[in-house]
Design an enzyme around this catalytic site. Structure first.
Site, PDB file in Angstrom:
ATOM      1  N   THR A 306     -15.602  27.732  24.372  1.00 61.50           N
ATOM      2  CA  THR A 306     -15.063  28.185  23.091  1.00 61.50           C
ATOM      3  C   THR A 306     -16.185  28.341  22.080  1.00 61.50           C
ATOM      4  O   THR A 306     -17.293  27.823  22.258  1.00 61.50           O
ATOM      5  CB  THR A 306     -14.054  27.187  22.511  1.00 61.50           C
ATOM      6  OG1 THR A 306     -14.735  26.006  22.071  1.00 61.50           O
ATOM      7  CG2 THR A 306     -12.985  26.835  23.527  1.00 61.50           C
ATOM      8  N   ASP A 307     -15.898  29.041  21.002  1.00 62.37           N
ATOM      9  CA  ASP A 307     -16.779  28.989  19.847  1.00 62.37           C
ATOM     10  C   ASP A 307     -16.527  27.660  19.125  1.00 62.37           C
ATOM     11  O   ASP A 307     -15.633  26.898  19.485  1.00 62.37           O
ATOM     12  CB  ASP A 307     -16.536  30.193  18.930  1.00 62.37           C
ATOM     13  CG  ASP A 307     -17.776  30.569  18.120  1.00 62.37           C
ATOM     14  OD1 ASP A 307     -18.638  29.691  17.897  1.00 62.37           O
ATOM     15  OD2 ASP A 307     -17.898  31.733  17.716  1.00 62.37           O
ATOM     16  N   TYR A 308     -17.299  27.423  18.111  1.00 59.96           N
ATOM     17  CA  TYR A 308     -17.333  26.139  17.394  1.00 59.96           C
ATOM     18  C   TYR A 308     -15.936  25.765  16.868  1.00 59.96           C
ATOM     19  O   TYR A 308     -15.390  26.435  16.007  1.00 59.96           O
ATOM     20  CB  TYR A 308     -18.316  26.284  16.230  1.00 59.96           C
ATOM     21  CG  TYR A 308     -18.826  25.019  15.618  1.00 59.96           C
ATOM     22  CD1 TYR A 308     -20.119  24.566  15.883  1.00 59.96           C
ATOM     23  CD2 TYR A 308     -18.048  24.282  14.743  1.00 59.96           C
ATOM     24  CE1 TYR A 308     -20.622  23.417  15.292  1.00 59.96           C
ATOM     25  CE2 TYR A 308     -18.536  23.119  14.148  1.00 59.96           C
ATOM     26  CZ  TYR A 308     -19.824  22.692  14.422  1.00 59.96           C
ATOM     27  OH  TYR A 308     -20.326  21.546  13.817  1.00 59.96           O
TER      28      TYR A 308
END
Length: 783
Positions: A306-308
């Site tokens: 995932t992104d942050y």
């Protein structure tokens, strides 16, 4: 010379004879078969060895240790030698961490890796990632600028050097390339991508993946790439970051998916999810994206991260609590949770209540372990921690030299009345503007590992290139923005803008006085580095009003003015284009920006950049892009205004600067466009050729672009689509015949049933130096 889907012949050059001997062809065929068989055998052995290692480990792992592999927390800074005492050390010892990011230096990473190898139960190595976006210590131009080189060899070199430097400092995984197509310059992250075109974006994606990963991912000088943001992140409504994305599937496949798919075909090791929703579902919970498209349709066999905090953010999207959204993400096909720790803290409970299965957890864990195996971390956990490498592999003179050369190739000359440029190395130059003497802003956005103090400002660059032959009179002239609070929002991440407390009027008076003493004015204006990038959307893409006031005052002096434009996005420059005699768009050129800018200003290098994103006349035209549809009431080309046609009352449909546009200090003449046939059938190949002559007095480079329009289809088709290009070098007076080969593969598109095929009919073939100025010939191609 850089060539894509074509060949180039110098005038007078003849093709070499084809091999005619049958036995030679047979021998070559046998050799190819043997080599292919050997490669297949070796690949099968590697896969078998990997499966054996991963199976052995997983048979020993507890549920908690499996979930630990899915956890990617941020490390923060760790003092060398004190890793065991850091907050993260306990989790590593417990097997609750699969990798870390944004920790750097080989020494620190070795310390942390030692904890995993010596103090955790199963001694599984960590993977270390970082945002190595357009260079590591040696910073290259921002990705949007790199795309304007149209030079895939140069772009691959950028990724290769980035991998060498990052791997020397302990990093084995980068969150790059970003390949999101964007047609909205309000969106700040347009700076991180390759512009508006899917074909050009796909070539860049392949070059970046190849540069990062090389031919052997386990080599100590390669790193794993991560293509992002899957999917459609660049199509956020209103250009506002993280905002909703909503589009048809046919548009996704034909206009936005191609660069992601190209990265997968190039063997990218990992994929990052996007923050936005797709079909009403946040990407990190979309099984259609992460499994159906990515794995089942495209055959991706790496891992998805995932992104942050993207999983946690689905709570605000309205999909449920942390336990619910974490389960949704795992079931969708996500393997690693960045920072949020939802997988780590909730999946065991979800397993108990049957919201997820052990097979789903095992599949995600297996993919993380396989990535570590491919990187060679099980053979040598410290392969990226050779303490002798940083001194010889990072920020080397050779890397800086290449950064300077590539930066010059990214600059786009937008206007040059009366050949004002190049400047003479003599007389007095008034160097004016808030970006004229600010080395810290030169690297641009997402330059997290840069040593900003080593960057070269425009002032220093002019001094370095022109020496004492030129007298420089400097004045700041304006702040970046007229408001100190607004400017404080972009003077971040170690890139101050040095707010000047004097009034705008006082700064302009000083600048005018400097201009009056000069022979020519160089105005270094535009955006600060962090006015583009993540969470840097703008509702106004004009030059800030205080900078425009300065520019008007400089023009009133009567001195010739060169606008050196810094920007991370297309800007609306109608007034500047009408009034300023010369405009050189330098984006953000990286470590060597100032030297590269001076090289071009003084003509040591002839600019050859071509726009990869359309520049609008004003914000109201946005989104504006060259490969649009025609509508049922199209405005005739070159016309404006006609009632009941698709146009505006107050501005023409034309862009200010079209896709593919860029001037040179020389001129190029395109001869007669020739086609091998106007009637084709089946799998025949179309040969397209055109002579290009450098009609000026200096050597130069030109990007020859080929576009195709499918005139009749079962679904509506764009007015033109880029299908091939070549970047050629021509000496003054030289002619080259540029040749392209077009096959039915180049005519394919996704129809209403999302079948990928081409259709019988008429096609316009267009060739030119940009998307607007082309020669056109029509063909008919039957199946």
């Amino acid at each position: 010379m850089n060539t894509i889907n074509g060949r180039c012949f110098r005038s007078g050059e003849r093709n070499s004879s084809p091999i005619k001997s049958g036995w030679l062809r047979q021998l070559a065929f046998v050799a190819i078969l043997l080599i292919g068989a050997a490669c297949a055998t070796e690949s099968a052995k590697k896969t078998g060895d990997m499966d054996k290692k991963v199976n052995q480990l997983m048979s020993q792992m507890t549920l908690e240790e499996k979930l630990g592999q899915l956890n990617l927390p941020g490390a923060g800074d760790i003092t060398t030698g004190q890793a065991s005492n850091s907050d993260i050390a306990g989790k590593i010892k417990a097997g609750s961490v699969g990798g870390l990011f944004n920790i750097k230096t080989a020494e620190k990473i070795r310390d942390v890796q030692r904890i995993a190898i010596e103090e955790s139960r199963l001694k599984i190595p960590l993977i270390f990632g970082m945002d190595v976006i357009h260079g590591y210590k040696t910073v290259f131009p921002i990705p949007l600028a790199l795309s304007c080189t149209w030079n895939m060899d140069a772009i691959e070199t950028v990724a290769r050097i980035s991998a060498v430097e990052a791997s020397a400092d302990g990093i084995c995984w980068t969150f790059s390339p970003m390949v999101d197509i964007s047609r909205d310059p309000r969106w700040g992250r347009v700076a991180e991508g390759g512009g508006e075109d899917p074909y050009l974006g796909a070539q860049i994606a392949r070059a970046m993946v190849k540069g990062y990963q090389g031919d052997d991912l386990s080599a100590s000088t390669t790193i794993m790439a991560c293509v992002k943001h899957f999917a459609l992140y660049g199509a956020a409504e209103a250009g506002r970051d993280y905002n909703t994305t909503d589009m048809s599937h046919i548009r996704m496949y034909n206009e936005y998916f191609l660069p992601y798919h190209a990265a997968i075909e190039a063997g990218v090791g990992s994929v990052m999810t996007s923050f936005n929703e797709v079909d009403g579902i946040p990407a990190s919970a979309s099984k259609w994206l992460m499994t159906d498209v990515l794995r089942d349709q495209w055959g991706f066999d790496g891992f998805v991260v995932t992104d942050y905090t993207a999983i946690n953010e689905m709570i605000d999207h309205g999909l449920g609590d942390l336990k619910t959204v974490s389960a949704l993400s795992l079931k969708a096909g996500v393997d690693m949770d960045m920072v949020g720790e939802g997988f780590l803290t909730t999946l065991a409970s979800s397993l108990d209540d049957h919201s997820v299965t052990i097979n789903e957890i095992d599949a995600a864990c297996r993919r993380i372990l396989e990535a570590k195996y491919k990187l060679g971390l099980f053979d040598d956990p410290y392969r990226y921690c050779d303490l002798s490498r940083p001194a010889k592999d990072i920020f080397t003179p050779e890397h800086r030299k290449l950064a300077r050369e590539i930066a010059t190739e990214s600059f786009v000359l937008l206007k040059n009345d009366n050949q004002l440029l190049p400047l003479q190395k003599g007389g007095t130059i008034a160097l004016i503007g808030p970006l004229a003497d600010n080395r810290l802003n030169m690297p641009g956005t997402w330059s997290v590992a840069a040593d900003f103090d080593q960057s070269v400002s425009v002032l220093d660059g002019i001094r370095n290139v022109a020496g004492d032959q030129v007298n420089i009179v400097y004045a700041k002239g304006a702040n970046v923005l007229p408001d100190s609070i607004a400017e404080s929002r972009v003077a971040i991440f170690g890139k101050p803008t040095y707010w000047d407390t004097r009034s705008n009027e006082a700064m302009i008076r000083e600048a005018v006085a400097a201009a009056q003493k000069s022979d020519v004015v160089v105005a270094a204006l535009g955006e600060a580095a962090e006015m583009s990038g993540e969470c840097s959307s703008r509702s106004d893409i004009n030059l800030p009003e205080n900078q425009q006031a300065l520019l008007k005052a400089l023009l009133k002096t009567g001195k010739p003015v060169v606008l050196v434009l810094f920007t991370g996005r297309p800007l609306a420059l109608s007034w500047e284009n009408e009034n300023v005699p010369a405009i050189l768009n330098v984006w953000f050129g990286g470590t060597e920006a100032g030297n590269a800018i001076a090289d071009v200003l003084f003509g040591d290098v002839n600019p050859s950049g071509k726009l990869s994103a359309t520049f609008p006349q004003n914000l109201g035209q946005v989104p504006i892009y060259y490969n649009h549809k025609n509508t049922g009431r199209p405005l005739p080309e070159g016309a404006w205004f006609q009632k009941f046609r698709s146009n505006y009352l107050d501005v023409s449909n034309d862009p200010l600067y079209p896709f593919g546009f860029g001037l040179s200090y020389t001129s190029f003449n395109y001869g007669e466009l020739k086609l091998s046939s106007a009637e084709l059938k089946g799998d025949q190949k179309l040969l397209v050729s055109i002579p290009v002559t450098n009609t000026g007095k200096v050597d130069g480079k030109e990007v020859v672009q080929l576009y195709i329009r499918d005139l009749v289809g079962t679904v509506t088709r764009p007015v033109k689509e880029l299908k091939a290009f070549q970047k050629i070098s021509l000496k003054a007076g030289e002619t080259q015949t540029v040749e392209f080969e077009i096959t039915p593969e180049d005519l394919k598109f996704y129809n209403s049933e999302l079948n990928y095929d081409w259709e019988t009919g008429e096609f316009d073939v267009m060739v030119g130096g940009n998307s607007r100025d082309v020669q056109t010939s029509r063909i008919n191609w039957e199946k």
